[in-house]
Design a protein around this motif. Structure first.
Motif, PDB file in Angstrom:
ATOM      1  N   ALA A   1      -8.864 -15.237   1.295  1.00  7.90           N
ATOM      2  CA  ALA A   1      -9.219 -13.903   1.090  1.00  7.90           C
ATOM      3  C   ALA A   1      -9.085 -13.107  -0.086  1.00  7.90           C
ATOM      4  CB  ALA A   1      -7.967 -13.290   2.290  1.00  7.90           C
ATOM      5  N   VAL A   2     -10.039 -12.023  -0.062  1.00  7.78           N
ATOM      6  CA  VAL A   2      -9.829 -11.144  -1.220  1.00  7.78           C
ATOM      7  C   VAL A   2      -9.498  -9.781  -0.904  1.00  7.78           C
ATOM      8  CG1 VAL A   2     -11.158 -10.086  -3.087  1.00  7.78           C
ATOM      9  CG2 VAL A   2     -11.813 -12.409  -2.562  1.00  7.78           C
ATOM     10  N   VAL A   3      -8.528  -9.104  -1.735  1.00  5.58           N
ATOM     11  CA  VAL A   3      -7.875  -7.796  -1.353  1.00  5.58           C
ATOM     12  C   VAL A   3      -8.486  -7.015  -2.518  1.00  5.58           C
ATOM     13  CG1 VAL A   3      -5.867  -6.351  -0.932  1.00  5.58           C
ATOM     14  CG2 VAL A   3      -6.057  -8.811   0.071  1.00  5.58           C
ATOM     15  N   ARG A   4      -9.164  -5.723  -1.992  1.00  4.17           N
ATOM     16  CA  ARG A   4      -9.410  -4.704  -3.047  1.00  4.17           C
ATOM     17  C   ARG A   4      -8.752  -3.452  -2.711  1.00  4.17           C
ATOM     18  NH1 ARG A   4     -13.264  -7.023  -6.063  1.00  4.17           N
ATOM     19  NH2 ARG A   4     -14.093  -8.693  -5.469  1.00  4.17           N
ATOM     20  N   ASP A   5      -8.403  -2.812  -3.946  1.00  5.27           N
ATOM     21  CA  ASP A   5      -7.937  -1.358  -3.656  1.00  5.27           C
ATOM     22  C   ASP A   5      -9.120  -0.547  -3.321  1.00  5.27           C
ATOM     23  OD1 ASP A   5      -8.906  -0.918  -6.078  1.00  5.27           O
ATOM     24  OD2 ASP A   5      -7.249  -0.391  -7.043  1.00  5.27           O
ATOM     25  N   GLN A   6      -8.815   0.984  -3.120  1.00  4.61           N
ATOM     26  CA  GLN A   6      -9.906   1.742  -2.732  1.00  4.61           C
ATOM     27  C   GLN A   6     -10.824   2.094  -3.972  1.00  4.61           C
ATOM     28  OE1 GLN A   6      -6.852   4.525  -1.323  1.00  4.61           O
ATOM     29  NE2 GLN A   6      -6.996   5.544  -3.300  1.00  4.61           N
ATOM     30  N   SER A   7     -10.476   1.773  -5.054  1.00 11.43           N
ATOM     31  CA  SER A   7     -11.502   1.713  -6.213  1.00 11.43           C
ATOM     32  C   SER A   7     -12.574   0.476  -6.168  1.00 11.43           C
ATOM     33  CB  SER A   7     -10.895   1.862  -7.669  1.00 11.43           C
ATOM     34  OG  SER A   7     -10.197   0.918  -7.963  1.00 11.43           O
ATOM     35  N   GLY A   8     -12.231  -0.541  -5.305  1.00  9.84           N
ATOM     36  CA  GLY A   8     -13.072  -1.734  -5.542  1.00  9.84           C
ATOM     37  C   GLY A   8     -12.499  -2.749  -6.313  1.00  9.84           C
TER      38      GLY A   8
ATOM     39  N   MET B   1       0.881  -1.162  -0.062  1.00 11.48           N
ATOM     40  CA  MET B   1      -0.064  -0.161   0.040  1.00 11.48           C
ATOM     41  C   MET B   1       0.847   1.138  -0.050  1.00 11.48           C
ATOM     42  SD  MET B   1      -3.485   0.282   2.450  1.00 11.48           S
ATOM     43  CE  MET B   1      -2.628  -0.852   3.768  1.00 11.48           C
ATOM     44  N   ARG B   2       0.691   2.244  -0.899  1.00 16.91           N
ATOM     45  CA  ARG B   2       1.333   3.330  -1.071  1.00 16.91           C
ATOM     46  C   ARG B   2       1.026   4.305  -0.011  1.00 16.91           C
ATOM     47  NH1 ARG B   2       1.252   2.946  -7.240  1.00 16.91           N
ATOM     48  NH2 ARG B   2       3.356   1.896  -7.621  1.00 16.91           N
ATOM     49  N   PRO B   3       1.363   5.399   0.258  1.00 16.75           N
ATOM     50  CA  PRO B   3       0.869   6.413   1.291  1.00 16.75           C
ATOM     51  C   PRO B   3      -0.482   6.959   0.885  1.00 16.75           C
ATOM     52  CG  PRO B   3       3.213   6.942   0.835  1.00 16.75           C
ATOM     53  CD  PRO B   3       2.771   5.795  -0.191  1.00 16.75           C
ATOM     54  N   LYS B   4      -1.197   6.871   1.897  1.00 20.79           N
ATOM     55  CA  LYS B   4      -2.813   7.560   1.847  1.00 20.79           C
ATOM     56  C   LYS B   4      -3.604   6.472   1.017  1.00 20.79           C
ATOM     57  CE  LYS B   4      -1.135  11.074   3.708  1.00 20.79           C
ATOM     58  NZ  LYS B   4      -0.925  10.708   5.188  1.00 20.79           N
ATOM     59  N   GLU B   5      -3.228   5.327   0.681  1.00 20.51           N
ATOM     60  CA  GLU B   5      -3.995   4.393  -0.088  1.00 20.51           C
ATOM     61  C   GLU B   5      -4.852   3.580   1.091  1.00 20.51           C
ATOM     62  OE1 GLU B   5      -2.198   3.166  -4.306  1.00 20.51           O
ATOM     63  OE2 GLU B   5      -1.635   1.995  -2.628  1.00 20.51           O
ATOM     64  N   GLN B   6      -5.683   2.740   0.423  1.00 16.38           N
ATOM     65  CA  GLN B   6      -6.780   2.065   1.309  1.00 16.38           C
ATOM     66  C   GLN B   6      -6.768   0.585   0.853  1.00 16.38           C
ATOM     67  OE1 GLN B   6     -10.437   3.800   2.687  1.00 16.38           O
ATOM     68  NE2 GLN B   6     -11.651   2.239   1.523  1.00 16.38           N
ATOM     69  N   PHE B   7      -6.993  -0.481   1.310  1.00 10.04           N
ATOM     70  CA  PHE B   7      -7.128  -1.805   1.119  1.00 10.04           C
ATOM     71  C   PHE B   7      -8.588  -2.187   1.824  1.00 10.04           C
ATOM     72  CE2 PHE B   7      -2.756  -3.298  -0.336  1.00 10.04           C
ATOM     73  CZ  PHE B   7      -2.892  -2.436  -1.569  1.00 10.04           C
ATOM     74  N   THR B   8      -9.286  -3.217   1.133  1.00  7.63           N
ATOM     75  CA  THR B   8     -10.194  -3.855   1.959  1.00  7.63           C
ATOM     76  C   THR B   8     -10.091  -5.483   1.724  1.00  7.63           C
ATOM     77  OG1 THR B   8     -11.924  -2.089   1.710  1.00  7.63           O
ATOM     78  CG2 THR B   8     -12.954  -4.197   2.175  1.00  7.63           C
ATOM     79  N   ILE B   9     -10.210  -5.929   2.935  1.00  9.42           N
ATOM     80  CA  ILE B   9      -9.766  -7.368   2.715  1.00  9.42           C
ATOM     81  C   ILE B   9     -11.218  -8.054   3.216  1.00  9.42           C
ATOM     82  CG2 ILE B   9      -8.371  -9.518   3.675  1.00  9.42           C
ATOM     83  CD1 ILE B   9      -6.325  -7.487   4.059  1.00  9.42           C
TER      84      ILE B   9
END
Length: 142
Positions: free
Chosen positions: A69-76, A27-35
């Protein structure tokens, strides 16, 4: 479907390890992941679906109620293992994999083959990542 959201509020890239397999996502700075994970029918409803451990190499997220597990970035968008893995990390891991091939000389043929295949996979990934980096540098040059 249990989910956990992670935010990187640091100024540097953050390694997120999803266990028990040990897949790495960066994850780069200011990013978000949803697991998210699939809850099994026999999962204990009182058990937390995730356990998060902070350590010197990043963050490990252990899933305790599902199988995958499924990992998604902030765009989904679903992201794959190795997402945004830094080039210097990929270089170090490739060198380590290639050195392991030399250390398996006295091992069984199966171990030697698996080690060789892994080293070849890492070398292909590194070559691809370096080519991508060079193409990006050419595009950004005046």
């Amino acid at each position: 479907m249990p989910k956990i959201r992670l935010h990187n509020d640091n100024e540097q890239i953050l390694a997120v390890w999803v266990e028990p397999i040990g897949e790495d996502f960066w994850m780069r700075p200011k990013e978000q992941f949803t697991i998210s994970t699939d809850a099994t029918a026999d999962a204990d409803p009182d058990e937390a679906p995730f356990e998060v451990v902070l350590h010197a190499k990043g963050v490990s997220v252990f899933q305790s109620t599902g199988h995958e597990a499924v990992v998604r970035d902030q765009s989904g968008t679903e992201v794959a293992c190795g997402h945004q893995r830094p080039l210097e990390v990929l270089r170090a891991w490739t060198e380590s994999a290639e050195a392991a091939v030399q250390r398996t000389a006295g091992s069984s043929p199966t171990v030697r083959e698996m080690t060789r295949e892994h080293a070849e996979f890492m070398r292909r990934e590194l070559t691809r990542a370096e080519a991508t980096m060079q193409a990006q540098e050419r595009r950004s040059s005046p």
